[in-house]
Scaffold this motif. Structure first.
Motif, mmCIF file in Angstrom:
data_model
loop_
_atom_site.group_PDB
_atom_site.id
_atom_site.type_symbol
_atom_site.label_atom_id
_atom_site.label_comp_id
_atom_site.label_asym_id
_atom_site.label_seq_id
_atom_site.Cartn_x
_atom_site.Cartn_y
_atom_site.Cartn_z
ATOM 1 N N LYS A 38 117.238 45.598 50.868
ATOM 2 C CA LYS A 38 118.496 46.347 50.730
ATOM 3 C C LYS A 38 118.652 46.820 49.282
ATOM 4 O O LYS A 38 118.989 47.989 49.034
ATOM 5 C CB LYS A 38 119.669 45.436 51.131
ATOM 6 C CG LYS A 38 121.035 46.088 50.943
ATOM 7 C CD LYS A 38 122.155 45.174 51.405
ATOM 8 C CE LYS A 38 123.516 45.783 51.093
ATOM 9 N NZ LYS A 38 124.613 44.876 51.465
ATOM 10 N N ILE A 93 115.653 52.293 55.985
ATOM 11 C CA ILE A 93 117.107 52.255 56.227
ATOM 12 C C ILE A 93 117.430 51.225 57.314
ATOM 13 O O ILE A 93 118.378 50.449 57.198
ATOM 14 C CB ILE A 93 117.630 53.661 56.616
ATOM 15 C CG1 ILE A 93 117.558 54.592 55.405
ATOM 16 C CG2 ILE A 93 119.065 53.576 57.146
ATOM 17 C CD1 ILE A 93 117.949 56.032 55.685
ATOM 18 N N LEU A 148 126.455 47.553 54.023
ATOM 19 C CA LEU A 148 125.855 48.886 53.964
ATOM 20 C C LEU A 148 125.647 49.363 55.407
ATOM 21 O O LEU A 148 124.952 48.718 56.187
ATOM 22 C CB LEU A 148 124.516 48.826 53.224
ATOM 23 C CG LEU A 148 123.806 50.181 53.068
ATOM 24 C CD1 LEU A 148 124.626 51.137 52.190
ATOM 25 C CD2 LEU A 148 122.415 49.995 52.457
ATOM 26 N N LEU A 149 126.313 50.484 55.731
ATOM 27 C CA LEU A 149 126.188 51.028 57.084
ATOM 28 C C LEU A 149 125.083 52.070 57.089
ATOM 29 O O LEU A 149 125.041 52.931 56.219
ATOM 30 C CB LEU A 149 127.496 51.701 57.543
ATOM 31 C CG LEU A 149 128.819 50.981 57.289
ATOM 32 C CD1 LEU A 149 129.971 51.718 57.965
ATOM 33 C CD2 LEU A 149 128.770 49.562 57.809
ATOM 34 N N GLY A 150 124.197 52.026 58.087
ATOM 35 C CA GLY A 150 123.100 52.991 58.163
ATOM 36 C C GLY A 150 123.143 53.788 59.456
ATOM 37 O O GLY A 150 123.637 53.311 60.480
ATOM 38 N N THR A 181 119.705 43.852 61.559
ATOM 39 C CA THR A 181 120.735 44.836 61.210
ATOM 40 C C THR A 181 121.637 44.949 62.436
ATOM 41 O O THR A 181 121.152 45.238 63.533
ATOM 42 C CB THR A 181 120.065 46.188 60.884
ATOM 43 O OG1 THR A 181 119.134 45.960 59.828
ATOM 44 C CG2 THR A 181 121.060 47.251 60.482
ATOM 45 N N LEU A 217 124.046 49.040 61.732
ATOM 46 C CA LEU A 217 123.579 50.355 62.180
ATOM 47 C C LEU A 217 124.658 50.964 63.065
ATOM 48 O O LEU A 217 125.133 50.331 64.014
ATOM 49 C CB LEU A 217 122.287 50.232 62.992
ATOM 50 C CG LEU A 217 121.740 51.612 63.399
ATOM 51 C CD1 LEU A 217 120.756 52.130 62.353
ATOM 52 C CD2 LEU A 217 121.060 51.572 64.762
ATOM 53 N N SER A 234 119.783 48.246 55.770
ATOM 54 C CA SER A 234 121.221 48.292 56.056
ATOM 55 C C SER A 234 121.667 46.957 56.641
ATOM 56 O O SER A 234 120.864 46.191 57.169
ATOM 57 C CB SER A 234 121.527 49.388 57.090
ATOM 58 O OG SER A 234 121.026 50.627 56.656
ATOM 59 N N ASP A 235 122.978 46.726 56.587
ATOM 60 C CA ASP A 235 123.524 45.531 57.243
ATOM 61 C C ASP A 235 123.970 45.855 58.659
ATOM 62 O O ASP A 235 123.900 45.024 59.555
ATOM 63 C CB ASP A 235 124.733 45.017 56.448
ATOM 64 C CG ASP A 235 124.319 44.625 55.040
ATOM 65 O OD1 ASP A 235 123.523 43.685 54.913
ATOM 66 O OD2 ASP A 235 124.753 45.298 54.074
#
Ligand code: ADP
Ligand code: GLC
Length: 494
Positions: A288, A375, A306-308, A403, A382, A379-380
């Protein structure tokens, strides 16, 4: 039957040769899994520019294959290459049809001659089997680009003894793409109008629909999740095809896609700087951090969610919801990263949005396999708030990478994401139903709250990482379907 079951897959996309979306991943991984089950499986696709320039070295095996398209006779060649694992791939070569910058169209829209391009592919696939004396038991056709094949076998080619014994499977990966062309072009296909151009045939509101041709004339129809198989028979989600799908419901099967763990596994992923597993997630945190650096995002986001998103930029994927909900979502003190390619308006809107959140939101446009992996790993959460989703692969990839998916409960998303229940500790993600920005925001809010409870979050991640979406199970379902089709037919070639 003597010898192995033989299957020829005809598809407009096969990874890693030609890809715009999940179809490519599926035809490639399904073929490998079938091979593992002892099937002699081979593939046919066009020799697009991306294949020609991809450093791939196929050899020319047939020249001057003659194919009639209405009044014209066109010639084409066939090249042979192979996929990993030694699966033969036949590439249909005709420069003026396939040597273009994209697979289906450009920023001005679809290519004007897509009917000709995919009619040529359909005829060429059949002619190739004859020319190389590979007599498949099953022709497995994917999406509208190959929907003509089952119709040809019921019509002009039905009298050829070998073709009469072929069984066809038509897989719908996305009902939103229907292969619609004006009726005046029917002669390109060489189907006699009196037999085929009517509402029980391939006529769709006065036009030709190649998707409908596949649905009507294939021996079996499949789609890529059980829920989507039900949804497409309803007026709300059938996109005008619900009637014909209902009439063929006995031949319609929902088989969930799998994912290819040789390509999508955080323990072995060649695109990651740090690898990790469910036993030790330290590598995910490092990954990350690496992603934040690569995208020029604030490094303080390392402790915040963190949104992906990795999606085609298309109405289907719910970008309008994300854009409407964005201001509220960003108030939750999160970062956001989007990778996509497709619609220009969505692209512009995302870029404008990213300007409003410098250091906190990054948008990358284009097809980028490496960044897609990074990504999904880095990311944390999705996000996949799709309007509809036949199956969806990225949420399954995300689960494997720890994720947590936040999805709309539709199609394959509903079949693969199990809502997390804090009391029992069961579940692997979050989902909502109304297609409304507030529903998305509230679900993201819930996920963000749980993110800050490290122990519970860890449990949620591990639940997802342990889920098994390997291809073997789904490939076995396809194999059973092929065998069933052959059993119901006497004159099987050996
Ligand atoms: P769809 O087929 O509707 O696009 P799926 O979830 O089935 O949706 O499959 C999407 C596939 O395409 C996944 O393998 C995903 O990683 C990939 N993908 C989507 N957009 C991009 C992109 N911009 N760059 C690289 N890969 C992408
Ligand atoms: C389609 C669908 C997607 C599915 C993919 C592979 O493009 O939109 O949901 O996962 O095909 O079957």
């Amino acid at each position: 039957m003597v010898g192995p079951l033989k299957v020829l897959m005809v598809s407009p996309e096969v990874a890693p040769l030609a890809k715009t979306g999940g179809l490519a991943d599926v035809t490639s991984a399904l073929s490998q899994a079938l091979k593992g089950l002892g099937v002699d499986v081979r593939l046919v696709l066009p020799f697009y520019r991306s294949v020609r320039e991809g450093g791939y070295k196929p050899r020319r095996i047939l020249q001057g294959l003659r194919i009639s398209l209405g009044d014209q006779v066109l010639e084409g060649d066939v090249l042979e290459g192979s996929l990993e694992g030694g699966i033969p791939v036949y590439l249909i070569d005709r420069e003026d049809l396939y040597d273009r910058s994209n697979l289906y169209g450009n920023s001005r829209g679809d290519y004007y001659d897509n009917l000709e391009r995919f009619t040529f592919l359909s005829h060429a696939a059949l002619k190739t089997t004859e020319a190389i004396a590979f007599w498949p038991h099953i022709l497995h056709c994917h999406d509208w680009q190959t929907g003509l094949i089952p119709a040809l076998l019921r019509g002009p080619l039905g009298d050829v003894p070998f073709y009469r014994t072929l069984r066809t499977v038509f897989t719908i990966h996305n009902l939103g793409y229907q292969g619609i062309f004006p009726s005046g072009k029917l002669k390109v296909t060489s189907l006699p109008p009196e037999d085929f151009f009517h509402p029980e045939g391939l006529e769709f509101w006065g036009n030709i629909s190649l998707l409908k041709a596949g649905i009507v004339y294939a021996d079996a129809i499949t789609t890529v999740s059980p829920t989507y198989a039900r949804e497409i028979q309803t007026e709300e989600m059938g996109m005008g095809m619900e009637g014909i799908l209902r009439s063929r419901r006995k031949a319609l099967h929902g088989i969930l896609n799998g994912i290819d763990y040789r390509v999508w596994d955080p323990e072995t992923d060649r695109f990651l700087s740090f690898r990790y597993s469910a036993h030790n997630l330290n590598g995910k945190q490092r990954q990350k951090f690496d992603l934040l650096q690569e995208l020029g995002l604030l490094l303080s986001l390392k402790d915040r969610p963190l949104l992906g998103m990795v999606s085609r930029l298309d109405r289907q994927k719910g970008f309008d919801l994300v854009l409407e909900a964005l201001a509220e979502i960003m108030k939750l003190d999160v970062g956001m990263v989007v990778l996509g390619s497709g619609d220009h308006e969505i692209q512009e809107a995302l870029w404008r949005a990213a300007h409003r959140y410098p250091g906190r939101m990054a948008v990358r446009v284009g097809m980028d396999e490496r960044l897609a992996h990074r990504i999904i790993a880095g990311s944390d959460i999705l996000l996949l708030p799709s309007r509809y989703e036949p199956c969806g692969l990225t949420q399954m990839y995300a689960l494997r990478y720890g994720t947590v998916p936040v999805v709309r409960a539709t199609g394959g998303l509903d079949d693969t994401v199990v809502a997390f229940d804090e009391a029992s500790g069961k579940g692997n993600g979050f989902k909502f139903t109304p297609y409304e920005p507030t529903a998305l925001t509230e679900t993201v809010r819930k996920s963000v709250e749980i993110f800050h409870d490290r122990k519970v979050w860890r449990r949620l991640q591990v639940n997802g990482m342990k889920a098994d979406f390997s291809w073997e199970r789904s490939a076995t379902r396809y194999l059973q379907l092929y065998q069933f089709l052959l059993k119901t037919w006497e004159g099987i070639p050996t």
